[in-house]
Design a protein around this motif. Sequence first.
Motif, PDB file in Angstrom:
ATOM      1  N   LEU A  22      36.610  24.028  64.300  1.00 20.11           N
ATOM      2  CA  LEU A  22      36.190  23.417  65.556  1.00 20.11           C
ATOM      3  C   LEU A  22      37.300  23.362  66.596  1.00 20.11           C
ATOM      4  O   LEU A  22      37.074  23.626  67.779  1.00 20.11           O
ATOM      5  CB  LEU A  22      35.678  21.990  65.294  1.00 20.11           C
ATOM      6  N   ILE A  23      38.513  23.002  66.170  1.00 21.45           N
ATOM      7  CA  ILE A  23      39.571  22.758  67.160  1.00 21.45           C
ATOM      8  C   ILE A  23      40.796  23.649  66.984  1.00 21.45           C
ATOM      9  O   ILE A  23      41.742  23.553  67.754  1.00 21.45           O
ATOM     10  CB  ILE A  23      40.006  21.279  67.153  1.00 21.45           C
ATOM     11  N   GLY A  24      40.811  24.520  65.955  1.00 21.38           N
ATOM     12  CA  GLY A  24      41.909  25.467  65.808  1.00 21.38           C
ATOM     13  C   GLY A  24      42.984  25.057  64.824  1.00 21.38           C
ATOM     14  O   GLY A  24      43.789  25.871  64.408  1.00 21.38           O
ATOM     15  N   VAL A  60      38.703  37.264  62.809  1.00 24.57           N
ATOM     16  CA  VAL A  60      37.605  38.215  63.005  1.00 24.57           C
ATOM     17  C   VAL A  60      36.649  37.696  64.074  1.00 24.57           C
ATOM     18  O   VAL A  60      36.159  38.452  64.919  1.00 24.57           O
ATOM     19  CB  VAL A  60      36.855  38.450  61.672  1.00 24.57           C
ATOM     20  N   ARG A  61      36.399  36.384  64.067  1.00 26.21           N
ATOM     21  CA  ARG A  61      35.428  35.792  64.986  1.00 26.21           C
ATOM     22  C   ARG A  61      35.912  35.813  66.434  1.00 26.21           C
ATOM     23  O   ARG A  61      35.115  35.947  67.364  1.00 26.21           O
ATOM     24  CB  ARG A  61      35.123  34.352  64.548  1.00 26.21           C
ATOM     25  N   GLU A  62      37.221  35.671  66.672  1.00 25.49           N
ATOM     26  CA  GLU A  62      37.723  35.570  68.045  1.00 25.49           C
ATOM     27  C   GLU A  62      38.950  36.457  68.267  1.00 25.49           C
ATOM     28  O   GLU A  62      39.884  36.072  68.973  1.00 25.49           O
ATOM     29  CB  GLU A  62      38.048  34.109  68.367  1.00 25.49           C
ATOM     30  N   PRO A 156      39.369  29.175  72.801  1.00 22.80           N
ATOM     31  CA  PRO A 156      39.336  30.439  72.059  1.00 22.80           C
ATOM     32  C   PRO A 156      40.719  31.038  71.836  1.00 22.80           C
ATOM     33  O   PRO A 156      41.003  31.577  70.766  1.00 22.80           O
ATOM     34  CB  PRO A 156      38.471  31.351  72.947  1.00 22.80           C
ATOM     35  N   GLN A 157      41.607  30.936  72.848  1.00 19.82           N
ATOM     36  CA  GLN A 157      42.953  31.483  72.681  1.00 19.82           C
ATOM     37  C   GLN A 157      43.748  30.676  71.660  1.00 19.82           C
ATOM     38  O   GLN A 157      44.488  31.246  70.844  1.00 19.82           O
ATOM     39  CB  GLN A 157      43.711  31.498  74.004  1.00 19.82           C
ATOM     40  N   VAL A 158      43.586  29.360  71.670  1.00 18.83           N
ATOM     41  CA  VAL A 158      44.283  28.512  70.692  1.00 18.83           C
ATOM     42  C   VAL A 158      43.853  28.884  69.286  1.00 18.83           C
ATOM     43  O   VAL A 158      44.679  29.143  68.403  1.00 18.83           O
ATOM     44  CB  VAL A 158      43.990  27.026  70.949  1.00 18.83           C
ATOM     45  N   ARG A 159      42.542  28.922  69.054  1.00 17.28           N
ATOM     46  CA  ARG A 159      42.024  29.206  67.710  1.00 17.28           C
ATOM     47  C   ARG A 159      42.413  30.597  67.243  1.00 17.28           C
ATOM     48  O   ARG A 159      42.847  30.802  66.105  1.00 17.28           O
ATOM     49  CB  ARG A 159      40.500  29.048  67.697  1.00 17.28           C
ATOM     50  N   SER A 205      31.207  25.185  60.988  1.00 15.99           N
ATOM     51  CA  SER A 205      31.873  24.989  62.279  1.00 15.99           C
ATOM     52  C   SER A 205      31.311  25.906  63.356  1.00 15.99           C
ATOM     53  O   SER A 205      31.389  25.572  64.545  1.00 15.99           O
ATOM     54  CB  SER A 205      33.385  25.235  62.141  1.00 15.99           C
ATOM     55  N   GLY A 206      30.737  27.056  62.960  1.00 18.06           N
ATOM     56  CA  GLY A 206      30.223  28.013  63.934  1.00 18.06           C
ATOM     57  C   GLY A 206      29.205  27.413  64.887  1.00 18.06           C
ATOM     58  O   GLY A 206      29.421  27.361  66.109  1.00 18.06           O
ATOM     59  N   PRO A 207      28.072  26.929  64.380  1.00 18.03           N
ATOM     60  CA  PRO A 207      27.057  26.369  65.282  1.00 18.03           C
ATOM     61  C   PRO A 207      27.449  25.031  65.902  1.00 18.03           C
ATOM     62  O   PRO A 207      26.829  24.588  66.877  1.00 18.03           O
ATOM     63  CB  PRO A 207      25.833  26.190  64.367  1.00 18.03           C
TER      64      PRO A 207
END
Length: 239
Positions: A22-24, A60-62, A156-159, A205-207
């Motif tokens: 959720l928050i990285g 992979v996700r981001e 997104p950049q943090v994670r 955490s995805g949804p």
Amino acid sequence: MSWGLLLTAGVVVAAGGLLQGLIGFGLALVAVPLLALLDPALLPVPVLMIAATHASMALVREFSHVDWRGVGWAMLGRLPGTVVGIWIVDSLDPKGFGLVVGGSVLACVLLSITTWRPQPRPKSLVTAGFASGSFGTATAVGGPMVGLLYQNQAGPQVRATLAAFFVLGSGASILGLLVAGQVSAHQLWTGLALVPFLVAGFLLSGPLRKKFDAKGIRTPMLIVAGTSAVVLIVRSLLS
């Protein structure tokens, strides 16, 4: 390891995986002190294994959001820091190890709530990478040092950036511990047994990423991590 202990550890890992998705960050801060209270043998190798697994899935996700320049500078410090972390693991008795784990978690919690706002520049990234390599290898708590530098960047950049750093950094730590003879078959099997719990937390955490306020989750997470660290320190001092 008994089934009851494995299940309890698995729930802790799933909760940490959910938070980090959720928050990285949050997997190590929450899981490490609680797992150390359950069984010190769960550190550092099993947690490094699940951290690397989680980071791989998050990457992979981001993938497109990774700040590879920042990752490179941080890894420049992480590699020599890994050597220091191996020395810590090799030198400390259980009591000393508990104090180091609790102290490093508590320090990361305090850093996370500070008003200090450093920026991800080369010198600060190398320094944070070195600290991450030292404590990440010894206690599996290495993310907040680098995460602190990216706290004002987009989610997104943090994670994604932390995920890339965790993949490379955790891999380097596991390899270094393996070469130093600090990795047992029991630790590897335990790490593998905890992976399904981690995957469950990550998938959940995805949804939920767009439904929960990261700041609202961050505060109770830090309270749990800080309380667990204090309990671990007190127990180590009294043992």
